[in-house]
Design an enzyme around this catalytic site. Structure first.
Site, PDB file in Angstrom:
ATOM      1  N   GLU A 271       0.791  -1.231   0.000  1.00 51.99           N
ATOM      2  CA  GLU A 271       0.000   0.000   0.000  1.00 51.99           C
ATOM      3  C   GLU A 271       0.825   1.283   0.000  1.00 51.99           C
ATOM      4  O   GLU A 271       0.589   2.169   0.816  1.00 51.99           O
ATOM      5  CB  GLU A 271      -0.935  -0.033   1.215  1.00 51.99           C
ATOM      6  CG  GLU A 271      -0.249   0.001   2.592  1.00 51.99           C
ATOM      7  CD  GLU A 271       0.116  -1.368   3.169  1.00 51.99           C
ATOM      8  OE1 GLU A 271       0.320  -2.306   2.382  1.00 51.99           O
ATOM      9  OE2 GLU A 271       0.208  -1.485   4.403  1.00 51.99           O
ATOM     10  N   HIS A 295      -7.894  -4.314  -1.600  1.00 49.44           N
ATOM     11  CA  HIS A 295      -7.192  -4.405  -0.318  1.00 49.44           C
ATOM     12  C   HIS A 295      -6.188  -3.248  -0.158  1.00 49.44           C
ATOM     13  O   HIS A 295      -6.212  -2.530   0.849  1.00 49.44           O
ATOM     14  CB  HIS A 295      -6.481  -5.759  -0.236  1.00 49.44           C
ATOM     15  CG  HIS A 295      -5.701  -5.962   1.020  1.00 49.44           C
ATOM     16  ND1 HIS A 295      -6.202  -6.641   2.107  1.00 49.44           N
ATOM     17  CD2 HIS A 295      -4.461  -5.560   1.370  1.00 49.44           C
ATOM     18  CE1 HIS A 295      -5.292  -6.644   3.068  1.00 49.44           C
ATOM     19  NE2 HIS A 295      -4.227  -5.997   2.644  1.00 49.44           N
ATOM     20  N   GLU A 296      -5.349  -3.053  -1.150  1.00 44.77           N
ATOM     21  CA  GLU A 296      -4.328  -1.991  -1.033  1.00 44.77           C
ATOM     22  C   GLU A 296      -4.985  -0.614  -0.983  1.00 44.77           C
ATOM     23  O   GLU A 296      -4.530   0.273  -0.267  1.00 44.77           O
ATOM     24  CB  GLU A 296      -3.311  -2.079  -2.177  1.00 44.77           C
ATOM     25  CG  GLU A 296      -2.594  -3.422  -2.321  1.00 44.77           C
ATOM     26  CD  GLU A 296      -2.101  -4.034  -1.015  1.00 44.77           C
ATOM     27  OE1 GLU A 296      -1.769  -3.280  -0.082  1.00 44.77           O
ATOM     28  OE2 GLU A 296      -2.070  -5.275  -0.916  1.00 44.77           O
ATOM     29  N   HIS A 299      -6.142   0.223   2.445  1.00 47.31           N
ATOM     30  CA  HIS A 299      -5.063   0.696   3.321  1.00 47.31           C
ATOM     31  C   HIS A 299      -4.917   2.223   3.298  1.00 47.31           C
ATOM     32  O   HIS A 299      -4.275   2.786   4.190  1.00 47.31           O
ATOM     33  CB  HIS A 299      -3.729   0.077   2.896  1.00 47.31           C
ATOM     34  CG  HIS A 299      -3.433  -1.269   3.501  1.00 47.31           C
ATOM     35  ND1 HIS A 299      -3.411  -1.484   4.859  1.00 47.31           N
ATOM     36  CD2 HIS A 299      -3.119  -2.456   2.928  1.00 47.31           C
ATOM     37  CE1 HIS A 299      -3.094  -2.757   5.091  1.00 47.31           C
ATOM     38  NE2 HIS A 299      -2.922  -3.372   3.939  1.00 47.31           N
ATOM     39  N   GLU A 318      -4.007  -4.688   9.200  1.00 49.92           N
ATOM     40  CA  GLU A 318      -4.426  -5.697   8.217  1.00 49.92           C
ATOM     41  C   GLU A 318      -5.846  -6.234   8.459  1.00 49.92           C
ATOM     42  O   GLU A 318      -6.569  -6.510   7.512  1.00 49.92           O
ATOM     43  CB  GLU A 318      -3.410  -6.841   8.163  1.00 49.92           C
ATOM     44  CG  GLU A 318      -2.026  -6.410   7.665  1.00 49.92           C
ATOM     45  CD  GLU A 318      -2.014  -5.841   6.251  1.00 49.92           C
ATOM     46  OE1 GLU A 318      -2.993  -6.029   5.500  1.00 49.92           O
ATOM     47  OE2 GLU A 318      -1.009  -5.188   5.894  1.00 49.92           O
ATOM     48  N   ASP A 394       9.301 -10.123  10.284  1.00 47.98           N
ATOM     49  CA  ASP A 394       9.043 -11.020   9.148  1.00 47.98           C
ATOM     50  C   ASP A 394       8.771 -12.457   9.615  1.00 47.98           C
ATOM     51  O   ASP A 394       8.023 -13.191   8.976  1.00 47.98           O
ATOM     52  CB  ASP A 394      10.225 -11.040   8.176  1.00 47.98           C
ATOM     53  CG  ASP A 394      10.289  -9.778   7.327  1.00 47.98           C
ATOM     54  OD1 ASP A 394       9.257  -9.086   7.214  1.00 47.98           O
ATOM     55  OD2 ASP A 394      11.371  -9.488   6.786  1.00 47.98           O
ATOM     56  N   TYR A 402      -4.557 -10.776   9.701  1.00 43.41           N
ATOM     57  CA  TYR A 402      -5.536 -10.553   8.640  1.00 43.41           C
ATOM     58  C   TYR A 402      -6.875 -11.182   9.006  1.00 43.41           C
ATOM     59  O   TYR A 402      -7.908 -10.525   9.054  1.00 43.41           O
ATOM     60  CB  TYR A 402      -5.058 -11.175   7.325  1.00 43.41           C
ATOM     61  CG  TYR A 402      -3.854 -10.507   6.702  1.00 43.41           C
ATOM     62  CD1 TYR A 402      -2.575 -10.712   7.210  1.00 43.41           C
ATOM     63  CD2 TYR A 402      -3.981  -9.674   5.600  1.00 43.41           C
ATOM     64  CE1 TYR A 402      -1.467 -10.115   6.635  1.00 43.41           C
ATOM     65  CE2 TYR A 402      -2.873  -9.065   5.016  1.00 43.41           C
ATOM     66  CZ  TYR A 402      -1.625  -9.292   5.536  1.00 43.41           C
ATOM     67  OH  TYR A 402      -0.537  -8.684   4.969  1.00 43.41           O
TER      68      TYR A 402
HETATM   69  N1  BES Z   1       0.972  -4.512   3.707  1.00 42.41           N
HETATM   70  C1  BES Z   1       0.760  -5.787   3.159  1.00 42.41           C
HETATM   71  C2  BES Z   1       2.023  -6.456   2.676  1.00 42.41           C
HETATM   72  C3  BES Z   1       3.074  -6.633   3.739  1.00 42.41           C
HETATM   73  C4  BES Z   1       2.752  -7.060   5.006  1.00 42.41           C
HETATM   74  C5  BES Z   1       4.380  -6.379   3.447  1.00 42.41           C
HETATM   75  C6  BES Z   1       3.731  -7.209   5.966  1.00 42.41           C
HETATM   76  C7  BES Z   1       5.359  -6.535   4.402  1.00 42.41           C
HETATM   77  C8  BES Z   1       5.034  -6.948   5.672  1.00 42.41           C
HETATM   78  C9  BES Z   1      -0.235  -5.741   2.001  1.00 42.41           C
HETATM   79  O1  BES Z   1      -1.247  -4.820   2.162  1.00 42.41           O
HETATM   80  C10 BES Z   1      -0.929  -7.081   1.960  1.00 42.41           C
HETATM   81  O2  BES Z   1      -1.548  -7.419   2.909  1.00 42.41           O
HETATM   82  N2  BES Z   1      -0.826  -7.787   0.840  1.00 42.41           N
HETATM   83  C11 BES Z   1      -1.499  -9.043   0.652  1.00 42.41           C
HETATM   84  C12 BES Z   1      -2.763  -8.787  -0.123  1.00 42.41           C
HETATM   85  C13 BES Z   1      -3.904  -9.705   0.178  1.00 42.41           C
HETATM   86  C14 BES Z   1      -4.238  -9.824   1.630  1.00 42.41           C
HETATM   87  C15 BES Z   1      -5.129  -9.281  -0.601  1.00 42.41           C
HETATM   88  C16 BES Z   1      -0.562  -9.969  -0.080  1.00 42.41           C
HETATM   89  O3  BES Z   1       0.574  -9.555  -0.368  1.00 42.41           O
HETATM   90  O4  BES Z   1      -0.909 -11.087  -0.364  1.00 42.41           O
HETATM   91 ZN    ZN Z   2      -2.573  -5.433   3.688  1.00 41.16          ZN
END
Ligand code: BES
Ligand code: ZN
Length: 640
Positions: A271, A295-296, A299, A318, A394, A402
């Site tokens: 996002e 989703h993005e 955010h 999330e 991480d 989520y």
């Molecule tokens: N912000 C996250 C990606 C992220 C989370 C990067 C934690 C680094 C650390 C992004 O918004 C996300 O949740 N992406 C998901 C999308 C899905 C839930 C629709 C993905 O990457 O799969």
């Molecule tokens: Zn996200």
């Protein structure tokens, strides 16, 4: 709520344990960040200036986060300042301390000159051969959760926000986390007037072109992919924004552009303000993966305006975002039902079914994730995380924030009623915009808003929801109307495989799945995969025949699918049944994408059935991956 008062932090927002900076001593009035991209050396050199206010002049030094950075100079109000780079903490990096001379006023400018190194975990430099156009190199970046410190010295905490002025010098088109201002002799200028935390800083540079896909939206990507990317998102973009605005309030960031990155981008989406970043695995030619854009976009409110104060409260980013994402998809379904001629009530009912169907997918993901956590399940599956021992954020990443987060919000919605919850949504986001908050601030605001419904809210077992590991304490009993056909077909196959004599004249045929939507196929495949965890059942051993028959019948729709979500599950199913030719397919697949959602479980499964093969594929592909993905797979495979 009484049961959780013992967990309440001494002050809110709770101190972020994942930063080594002394961010609580300062207000940052502006950050000016200038980069110089050196493709030939795979590095970025930079200068960052913080306009700081030393709150009550409490401290005589500034502590910043760095990770594998070279620090060349520090100055305060243009006079060089004494600084020290401390020894590295394994996951949190090296603290940089700059002394503030005693005569320095309350407000001052701190400037640091620095350069990234080859150990930088945020950046990936791609040679031109690794791009789709093969003409120019490419650079992109991923800072969430705590990788910004490997890109520039910063207060690397979501608790602290600042407006930004960015610039970057590059021979190629360059984009950063703000509104484009101008380009002057290879230097691109951007501004982000809305205060943002460090993890939203981003830079991308390469052969990138744009096309308009909505009144306030462009799509950006390599020229060879531009038309396909444009088609994938142009139908939904503005509709999504308008629906989100109706649910929350006006989109404040002006432009919502999206950048489709090279295949090694490690997430589905990220996002970045004004520049949502997307994996190319969404370009499937049928617009069935646009939920990631929803989703993005969500955010833009949950996360980017209203931010978790530390990664322990990541569910506030999330969980809320998944909740809004599913409300957007629900609203789209209502519109589509009306277009098909359904009346208001039926359309609304259908929208709700679609929302619950998506929630079922999330619930299954959560179940699978918890199962694959093994011994770590107690440590990493609570909604409020504990990262106080310097854990790597991480490592803590999973679907828990989520899906457990979504389910908690969904339960609150059901407890107070959807109409009442809809009144709460904009008020919550207004109250906390430009701020960062922890879970207790959320709860306090919730209880203050729903004073009249305190007893109802008290029926929620907060202690279990927030602090107990494992699945949520309440079964949401989702409406399965749209999922039943998927469950039924999966169950037929399961019984077919379980019966001792595989019936020759079964009724399976290619058209079993031809009326499925992509998401229904996903649920069907997830259900087949989930049988693997049943007692006394495995697709392998003597059930191989069933899978072979399935592979034959559904070959055209699934083996050849352009939808990565479908193809991944299809390969995964057959590899868990140890069907030889699918091991190669899965192995090759994890070489075509760097999206960790596929790559990590893909290698984990290969590792289970054939460790040598898993290691062989990883060795072959590891240089393609973004450093975050490479490090995670290495950990997963137990490679040093
Ligand atoms: N912000 C996250 C990606 C992220 C989370 C990067 C934690 C680094 C650390 C992004 O918004 C996300 O949740 N992406 C998901 C999308 C899905 C839930 C629709 C993905 O990457 O799969
Ligand atoms: Zn996200």
């Amino acid at each position: 709520m009484d049961a959780i008062q013992g967990y309440r932090p001494a002050q809110s927002p709770e101190t972020d344990p994942s930063t080594l900076s002394n961010y609580q001593d300062f207000k940052v009035e502006l950050t000016t960040l200038d980069f110089d991209i050196r493709f030939e050396e795979s590095k970025v050199i930079g200068k960052v200036t913080y306009d700081l206010k030393n709150k009550q002049k409490k401290t005589d030094h500034v502590d910043l986060d760095t990770s594998y950075l070279l620090i060349n100079q520090a100055s305060i109000d243009n006079n060089s300042a004494e600084y020290k780079l401390h020894q590295r903490h394994q996951s949190l990096g090296s603290k940089l301390t700059v002394q503030i001379p005693p005569t320095t006023p309350e407000k001052f400018k701190l400037t640091i000159l620095f350069a990234t190194t080859s150990a930088c975990t945020a950046l990936q430099f791609l040679d031109k051969e690794a791009t789709d156009g093969k003409q120019h190199p490419y650079l992109f970046c991923q800072c969430e959760a705590i990788h910004a410190r490997s890109l520039f010295p910063c207060f690397d905490t979501p608790a602290l926000k600042s407006p930004f002025k960015f610039s970057a010098k590059s021979p190629l088109n360059t984009l950063m986390s703000g509104l484009f201002i101008k380009k002057e002799s290879d230097r691109y200028y951007f501004e982000q007037p809305v205060p943002i935390p460090s993890y939203l800083v981003s830079i991308a540079s390469g052969d990138i072109e744009r096309a308009k896909i909505g009144p306030r939206s462009d799509i950006l990507t390599e020229p060879v992919n531009l038309q396909a990317c444009k088609w994938e998102f142009e139908k939904d973009m503005e509709v999504f924004i308008e629906i989100a605005e109706q649910l929350i309030f006006k989109y404040e960031w002006h432009k919502f552009d999206s950048l489709v990155l090279p295949a090694s981008f490690p997430y589905g989406g990220m996002e970045i303000p004004n520049l949502c970043q997307l994996t190319p695995t969404l370009i499937c030619g049928d617009r069935s993966l646009v939920n990631v854009v929803a989703h993005e976009l969500a955010h833009s409110w949950s996360g980017n305006l209203v931010t978790n104060s530390s990664w322990e409260h990541f569910w506030l980013n999330e969980g809320w975002t998944v909740y809004i994402e599913r409300r957007i998809l629900e609203a789209i379904a209502v519109i589509e039902a009306k277009e098909r001629g359904k009346n208001e009530a039926d359309s609304r009912a259908y929208g709700e079914q679609v929302r619950q169907f998506n929630a079922i997918i999330g619930w299954t993901d959560l179940e699978n994730d918890l199962k694959s956590m093994g011994d770590n399940v107690d440590k990493y599956s609570t909604l409020v995380q504990n990262l106080k021992n310097g854990e790597d954020a991480d490592d803590a990443f999973s679907t828990v924030p989520y899906e457990k987060g979504f389910n908690l919000l969904y339960l609150i919605e059901k407890t107070v009623g959807k109409a009442k919850f809809d009144e709460f949504i904009p008020q919550y986001f207004k109250h906390f915009r430009y701020k960062s908050l922890d879970t207790f601030q959320f709860l306090d605001f919730l209880y203050a808003h729903f004073k009249e419904q305190k007893d109802a809210l008290d029926t929620i077992d907060w202690k279990k929801w927030l602090y107990a590991p494992g699945m949520p304490p309440v079964d949401p009993k989702f409406d399965t109307s749209l999922a039943d056909v998927c469950f039924d077909l999966a169950s037929k196959w399961y019984h077919h495989a379980s019966s001792s004599e595989c019936a020759k004249d079964d009724n399976f045929k290619p058209s079993d799945i031809s009326h499925f939507t992509s998401t229904q196929s996903i649920v069907f495949l997830d259900t087949l995969i989930s049988y693997e965890k049943k007692q006394n059942f495995s697709w392998k051993n003597h059930h191989g025949k069933t899978l072979k028959r399935m592979a034959h019948l559904y070959h055209d729709q699934y083996t050849l699918s352009s939808n990565a979500e479908i193809r991944f599950r299809w390969y995964y199913l057959h590899v868990s049944g140890e069907i030889q030719e699918f091991k190669t397919k899965l192995g090759e697949f994890v070489g075509t994408t760097g999206r960790m959602k596929f790559v990590r479980p893909g290698y984990a499964l290969l590792n289970q059935v054939d460790r040598d093969l898993a290691v062989e594929y990883f060795t072959k592909f590891e240089n393609r991956y973004h450093p975050i993905c490479r490090a995670m797979v290495k950990k997963d495979l137990g490679l040093k």
